[in-house]
Write a protein that holds these residues in place. Sequence first.
Motif, PDB file in Angstrom:
ATOM      1  N   ARG A 357      36.582 -31.058 -26.251  1.00 54.24           N
ATOM      2  CA  ARG A 357      35.988 -30.145 -27.238  1.00 54.24           C
ATOM      3  C   ARG A 357      34.828 -29.370 -26.609  1.00 54.24           C
ATOM      4  NH1 ARG A 357      31.425 -30.976 -29.783  1.00 54.24           N
ATOM      5  NH2 ARG A 357      31.338 -33.083 -28.940  1.00 54.24           N
ATOM      6  N   ARG A 358      34.743 -28.106 -26.913  1.00 55.97           N
ATOM      7  CA  ARG A 358      33.642 -27.292 -26.389  1.00 55.97           C
ATOM      8  C   ARG A 358      32.342 -27.706 -27.070  1.00 55.97           C
ATOM      9  NH1 ARG A 358      32.744 -22.217 -24.292  1.00 55.97           N
ATOM     10  NH2 ARG A 358      34.956 -21.724 -24.135  1.00 55.97           N
ATOM     11  N   PRO A 359      31.390 -28.066 -26.295  1.00 54.25           N
ATOM     12  CA  PRO A 359      30.138 -28.502 -26.922  1.00 54.25           C
ATOM     13  C   PRO A 359      29.274 -27.317 -27.312  1.00 54.25           C
ATOM     14  CG  PRO A 359      29.979 -28.671 -24.556  1.00 54.25           C
ATOM     15  CD  PRO A 359      31.327 -28.067 -24.850  1.00 54.25           C
ATOM     16  N   GLY A 360      28.353 -27.559 -28.167  1.00 53.71           N
ATOM     17  CA  GLY A 360      27.291 -26.599 -28.455  1.00 53.71           C
ATOM     18  C   GLY A 360      27.722 -25.409 -29.277  1.00 53.71           C
ATOM     19  N   SER A 361      28.929 -25.439 -29.842  1.00 58.99           N
ATOM     20  CA  SER A 361      29.369 -24.264 -30.571  1.00 58.99           C
ATOM     21  C   SER A 361      28.673 -24.166 -31.918  1.00 58.99           C
ATOM     22  CB  SER A 361      30.885 -24.316 -30.761  1.00 58.99           C
ATOM     23  OG  SER A 361      31.220 -25.543 -31.365  1.00 58.99           O
ATOM     24  N   THR A 362      28.352 -25.289 -32.479  1.00 55.01           N
ATOM     25  CA  THR A 362      27.771 -25.236 -33.811  1.00 55.01           C
ATOM     26  C   THR A 362      26.293 -25.544 -33.824  1.00 55.01           C
ATOM     27  OG1 THR A 362      28.481 -27.510 -34.070  1.00 55.01           O
ATOM     28  CG2 THR A 362      29.888 -25.828 -35.032  1.00 55.01           C
ATOM     29  N   ASN A 365      22.500 -29.530 -28.607  1.00 48.99           N
ATOM     30  CA  ASN A 365      22.624 -30.954 -28.303  1.00 48.99           C
ATOM     31  C   ASN A 365      23.846 -31.607 -28.912  1.00 48.99           C
ATOM     32  OD1 ASN A 365      20.603 -31.609 -26.501  1.00 48.99           O
ATOM     33  ND2 ASN A 365      19.081 -31.386 -28.114  1.00 48.99           N
ATOM     34  N   GLN A 366      24.933 -30.889 -28.855  1.00 50.30           N
ATOM     35  CA  GLN A 366      26.155 -31.447 -29.388  1.00 50.30           C
ATOM     36  C   GLN A 366      27.029 -32.032 -28.283  1.00 50.30           C
ATOM     37  OE1 GLN A 366      26.839 -30.934 -33.065  1.00 50.30           O
ATOM     38  NE2 GLN A 366      24.664 -30.929 -32.638  1.00 50.30           N
ATOM     39  N   ALA A 367      26.577 -31.858 -27.069  1.00 51.41           N
ATOM     40  CA  ALA A 367      27.395 -32.330 -25.941  1.00 51.41           C
ATOM     41  C   ALA A 367      27.421 -33.856 -25.918  1.00 51.41           C
ATOM     42  CB  ALA A 367      26.799 -31.813 -24.643  1.00 51.41           C
ATOM     43  N   PRO A 368      28.458 -34.423 -25.328  1.00 53.59           N
ATOM     44  CA  PRO A 368      28.533 -35.888 -25.250  1.00 53.59           C
ATOM     45  C   PRO A 368      27.304 -36.451 -24.545  1.00 53.59           C
ATOM     46  CG  PRO A 368      30.585 -34.903 -24.539  1.00 53.59           C
ATOM     47  CD  PRO A 368      29.618 -33.780 -24.731  1.00 53.59           C
ATOM     48  N   THR A 406      42.991 -28.298 -24.627  1.00 56.18           N
ATOM     49  CA  THR A 406      42.127 -29.314 -25.179  1.00 56.18           C
ATOM     50  C   THR A 406      42.957 -30.411 -25.819  1.00 56.18           C
ATOM     51  OG1 THR A 406      40.576 -27.578 -25.645  1.00 56.18           O
ATOM     52  CG2 THR A 406      40.177 -29.696 -26.690  1.00 56.18           C
ATOM     53  N   GLN A 407      42.641 -31.598 -25.465  1.00 56.14           N
ATOM     54  CA  GLN A 407      43.338 -32.752 -26.042  1.00 56.14           C
ATOM     55  C   GLN A 407      42.870 -32.971 -27.459  1.00 56.14           C
ATOM     56  OE1 GLN A 407      44.103 -36.414 -24.818  1.00 56.14           O
ATOM     57  NE2 GLN A 407      45.780 -35.609 -23.599  1.00 56.14           N
ATOM     58  N   GLU A 408      43.798 -33.414 -28.239  1.00 59.68           N
ATOM     59  CA  GLU A 408      43.383 -33.793 -29.586  1.00 59.68           C
ATOM     60  C   GLU A 408      42.715 -35.156 -29.502  1.00 59.68           C
ATOM     61  OE1 GLU A 408      42.168 -32.811 -32.738  1.00 59.68           O
ATOM     62  OE2 GLU A 408      43.411 -31.351 -31.684  1.00 59.68           O
ATOM     63  N   ALA A 409      41.513 -35.234 -30.007  1.00 54.86           N
ATOM     64  CA  ALA A 409      40.775 -36.484 -29.906  1.00 54.86           C
ATOM     65  C   ALA A 409      40.782 -37.197 -31.245  1.00 54.86           C
ATOM     66  CB  ALA A 409      39.344 -36.206 -29.491  1.00 54.86           C
TER      67      ALA A 409
END
Lengths: 1216, 283
Positions: A357-362, A365-368, A406-409
């Motif tokens: 998943r692309r981090p930080g889109s919303t 500090n959303q990154a893993p 992108t894999q479905e998680a």
Amino acid sequence: MLTKFETKSNRVKGLSFHPRRPWILASLHSGVIQLWDYRMGSLIDRFDEHDGPVRGVHFHRSQPLFVSGGDDYKIKVWNYKTRRCLFTLLGHLDYIRTVQFHQEYPWIVSASDDQTIRIWNWQSRTCISVLTGHNHYVMCASFHVKEDLVVSASLDQTVRVWDISALRKKTVSPAEDLLRLTQMNSDLFGGGDAVVKYVLEGHDRGVNWASFHPSLPLIVSGADDRQVKLWRMNDTKAWEVDTLRGHVNNVSCVMFHARQDIIVSNSEDKTIRIWDMSKRSGVHTFRREHDRFWILSGHPEMNLLAAGHDSGMIVFKLERERPAYTVSGGVLYYVKERHLRTYDFATGKDNPLIAIRRPGSTGMNQAPRTMSYNPAENAVLLCSDVDNGSYELYVISKDSIGKNDTQEAKKGSGSSAVFVARNRFAVLDKAHNLIVVRNLRNELSKKVDAPAPTVDAIFYAGTGTLLCRSDDKVILFDIQQKSILGEINSPQVKYVVWSQDMEAVALVSKHSIVMATKKLALKCSVHETIRIKSAAWDETGVFIYTTLNHIKYCLPNGDSGTIMTLDVPIYITRVSGDKVYCLDRDGKVRTITIDTTEFTFKLALIQKRYDRVLEMIRSSQLCGQAIISYLQQKGFPEVALHFVKDERTRFNLAIECGNIEVAVVSAKEIDEKDYWYRLGVEALRQGNHEIVEYAYQRTKNFERLSFLYLITGNLEKLSKMLKIAEMRNDVMGCFHNALYLGDVEERVKLLEKSGHLPLAYAAAKVHGLDEVAERLATELGDKLPQIPKLETSKLLLPPSPILRDNNWPLLLISKGFFEGAFAEPGVVDQEEENAPDAWGDELVIPSGDAQAGAGEAEDLEEAGRAGPGPEGEEEGGWELEDLELPPEVVQSQASAQSSFFAGITPGAPVTQVWTQRSSLAGDHVAAGAFDSAMRLLNRQLGIKNFAPLQAVFCDLHLASQSSLGGFRPVESLTYGLERNWSDSSPPNVRNGPALIYKLPALEDRAKQAYKATTEGKFSEALRLFLSILHTVPVIVVDSRKEVDDVKDLIGKSKEYVLALKMELKRKDLKDEPVRQAELAAYFTHCDIQPSHIRLGLQSAMGVAYRCNNFNTAAQLARRLLDMNPSQAGIAKAKQVLQACERNPRDENRMNYDGRNPFVVCGATFTPIYAGSRSVSCPYCAARFVPEVAGQICSVCDLAVVDADASGLVCSATQSR
Amino acid sequence: MALFFVKNNFFLGAYQEAINAAGKLKGLSDQEAAERDYFVYRSYISCGLYQIVIDEIKSSTSALEAVRLLATYFLGEKESAKSSLKDLLADPLVASNNDVLLIAGIIHAHEQDYNEALKYTHAGETLELCALNIHMYLKLNRPERAEQQLKVMQRIDEDHTLTQLANAWVNLALGGSKIQEASYIFQELSEKYSWTVPLMNGRAVCHMHMGQFDDAEQLLLDALLKDNKDADTLANLIVCCLHLGKSTTRHMSQLKSLQPDHPTIQRQVAAETMFQQALQAMG
């Protein structure tokens, strides 16, 4: 927003980061400029020369300079190294709002309320251009990073872009310098140097700030109309792109983020807002309660921002830079941008694994944040702060690797998630204080209450267990058993690092590291003032960690130190040898080579791996004062000795570790009185009086020397001392020496010579030297003193010591590892080899010997010179010496080499090492220390009768050494044979002797004995069992289990010896059938093999039957039948039984009750029934009637029955 | 160089081969001839042929004179040999002759008066002196001094047979992994030249230290076939047999008759007295 540093102060109006150091300047409304170290959190300096608020401040890129501008209309340029203002630029006619250095040219741009922008040359300290055009206060002005542009914002509601290329051209070609001065006036009225390129109109209130994008042709501005506007420009025009609305009060400052596509603005509405540049929408808002924001500043290199507000400033980061990563089986798994990547440490290959998943889109500090990898199922858990904590589970199938889609998680919420088993992972549900266990399909498998009410994070701790963080402690929790296995206190733990073997764990928090065992027993802790960023264990158990600016190590005992300094923070992923693998903040894998010398050395020292230490010293990979003081501090002066070249330090270390040899060499080098004195003190302490003598000789300490000769009984030298004292005209010395020698005549003569006639007379009279006394009496005449009569007086003569040759016996010291091992390359040895050891001569060769005489003579000669005596007398002293030399030694003195030889004290033989190291009798016997072996056996086993052990002792000692021809025909060399040799064991480490008696051999002997018993060869069997019992005392085994085997063997042998002795006795008793029957019956109650019991039963049955004790015979027959005898046996037993049952009674009384348990006394061969008193043999444990106590055990024939003994010791493991 | 085979065989303990090799040499200078004689006569001594040496050496160099004294010493005239040697060394010229010093060292070392011997030899300028020193340092249990002396030898000629042998002696004293190295040295020397009894014995000693008594026994038995009068072989065989649980009586009596003062015999005799003493001490 991650706040890194915060200050409390007056309103902050200006901010500037230092480009390299962790510094920030804050200019305050109060007129003060503060210089902070935001990493250490300390105020470095303050500059207080402005009058009134300082609104602008800026560091120079490369020089130690900064510029400030304030409401006192002054622009000041400061040198922060010398901490003073270098000069002030005057010209502005009103408040100065901002100041800024140019990146390249020696220029400063300033914006002022006087409606002008000025450009100054700070080298010539002149104003080189005035930019006029704004018709209200100019709120800010700044250079473009690369282009010849200036952007300014003014309360006249415009933003202006100025072209200063003409100015640059002029400065670049110095010929035009002169012209510039003349043009100054025309410039004032809008001359050609700086022209307005664009006027950006659009704000409908005053504009407070405008700034360029660092690389794109974009400008962002903020104004009192509460709007942020984005502008674009090209070569010919500039236009408004968009407006960002959201602030509810004046926007005070706005800027592009240097690294991300975002805009940061702050405002008097007490917020900082983050805007997405492409979507042009607000992403985030950080609010403060009471403080209006006034200024923003970005770090030119790093991902740091600072904002000034009403009551101070904050330094902050928008997003974490630490990538989520984990290491599994030599592969690093990490997240970079929107990919999960792998890096193989062995091959160095770096590959994307899957897209995530692309981090930080919303939001920010959303990154893993953390990652857990499951090697069995190739699955990854990524935890992030999304939705107040959530996890994503990716199961990586083989065919999806490398594909970009992108894999479905599988997702879920929970603040941390880690794998706990092959197909299970645990998630912490903070809200309900639960640990939820799920399977790989993300299905709930069970819920467990967290072990403490405040658990806020969980970490991996091996299969089925978790480390749970709760407040200031960490709990080791078993999920299956729901039990707490251990806990440990530690400040808020951020990361948990397990050693590679999972035996040790490090709990890393912001400022400390707590190291513990896998059961959470504290091992040590380390505190750091700088934040700790990451850590890993290396293969040898050293913990390597990074702080913001260092790579450091920590040893198992808590010793830590710095390995190297870092420019930028890194995240260690793995340490292998001298390679540190890490991720940097850009998510790139880097490898750093570190110098491991220091910590491997210290580690080797701690682990007592002296061979390694030695190797490192030899290859001289390290040196320096630090390591010496470390060694000294840790109690290894003898090691430190080998690093030191400086003789004084060597001497001190040598004294400290009592190494007289080295101390002597150093003392000779230094040759100072104080050192000789200290050498003497140490030698005296050790009782090495020849060195003491030497030291006294060197310091010419005659009194001490005399006294030393007195106590060592060296009268010869004492009389020499007397002569020396004479030469020196030292009357008191002479008298002393004469007194020591018991030489009365000399004393009288001395007293007379020095004019003490009455004393001389008294001395002569008392000692019965009548002639002299008379002569003196006549000389004295009337002044003759009265001599009191003493009844019990006697002449005091110096006592003659028992031991007077050579040195006193010194303890044989087995050379320490280092002393021996160092004996070649060091300075000492050079000395020993090259220098003729004058001192050595003194030491070893007896005083009558020529060498000693010669050496002595030299020293005395020296002493003589020191004395005030005339030349002639000195010569006289010499002649005397020569006469004393025995003639044949004078000859040998002529042979050149011999007179230089020092003599060698024998070292400790290997046998001595064996005995010192061991308390096992076998080792002592092999070493030939029979007396101590016997004492040991006596103490341990109560053995008193050693005669049966003689052969064993002698053979063992005989077999303890090999012999080798060496230099023929000199007697062969012998080497101690040692056990447990291995190719890898270092030299000079002693294992203990190789013994000829081994447990397996004894067990074989026992088998032979069983066989002999079965075959009825009882004396042969008895001999074998006794030989076993007579060998076991010197056996040595390696493990505890074998110790038990040995004890078992003793027990069995004892039973057989007892049984066989009874059997043999029975055969001797031809005339006593009843006693025979008794002994035969007792035989069947010994703890021997069933087959032997069966045989015993058969014979006992027969004997009993023959003496008409049918009842007993029947009993025995029944027992026989119970024991599965042979067919013949069964038949016979049945026969007997039949016969006996007809008449079931005993004709003769027997001392035998088969149903009452008993043991047989080894001496009297009578039963000792359970409950009655008995004593036992401390070695073989045979039991006896109490009367036998104190006699030699008749079973083993070694130990004293009922003696005190500590028990069998036959393995080194028993004493560990 | 011409003397290489003489010396090398001598050092390897192949005395007869040394004598044979010397016989083949031709066209030697006076100095070389003297050196050859020095080794030849020492080989005779090592073979126990003392009388030959005494008969053949007539007024010649001081080195040969010393060798003759060595032979008389072994023939039993110990005191006279020693005092003659002392007289010989009284001459300062002779006193610096390494060959004579070596003989003096050997005699005193043989008496186990190592410090006296070292007085002559400790300066150790030749490989032989160094090797003798190493032997004595090891006897004195000072392996670190031996190592130091070995360094000196290695500086002079690292590949020399004597250096290699001395290295093995020191390695055996140091133990541990050095035993393996010693074993390699014996192996290598034997491959380079041939298996002499001392080399076989050395290899066997290595095996013993490595706990491989079976291998050691085999080697020793082979060595005994070559020379049934080698005391060390017998001594080690006794130790091996003890470790293997075999009878030692025959080897023991052989060794007793061959060299009654061998350290192994000494150890056996000492063990019995020590046992009695210890018994008394225990009361």
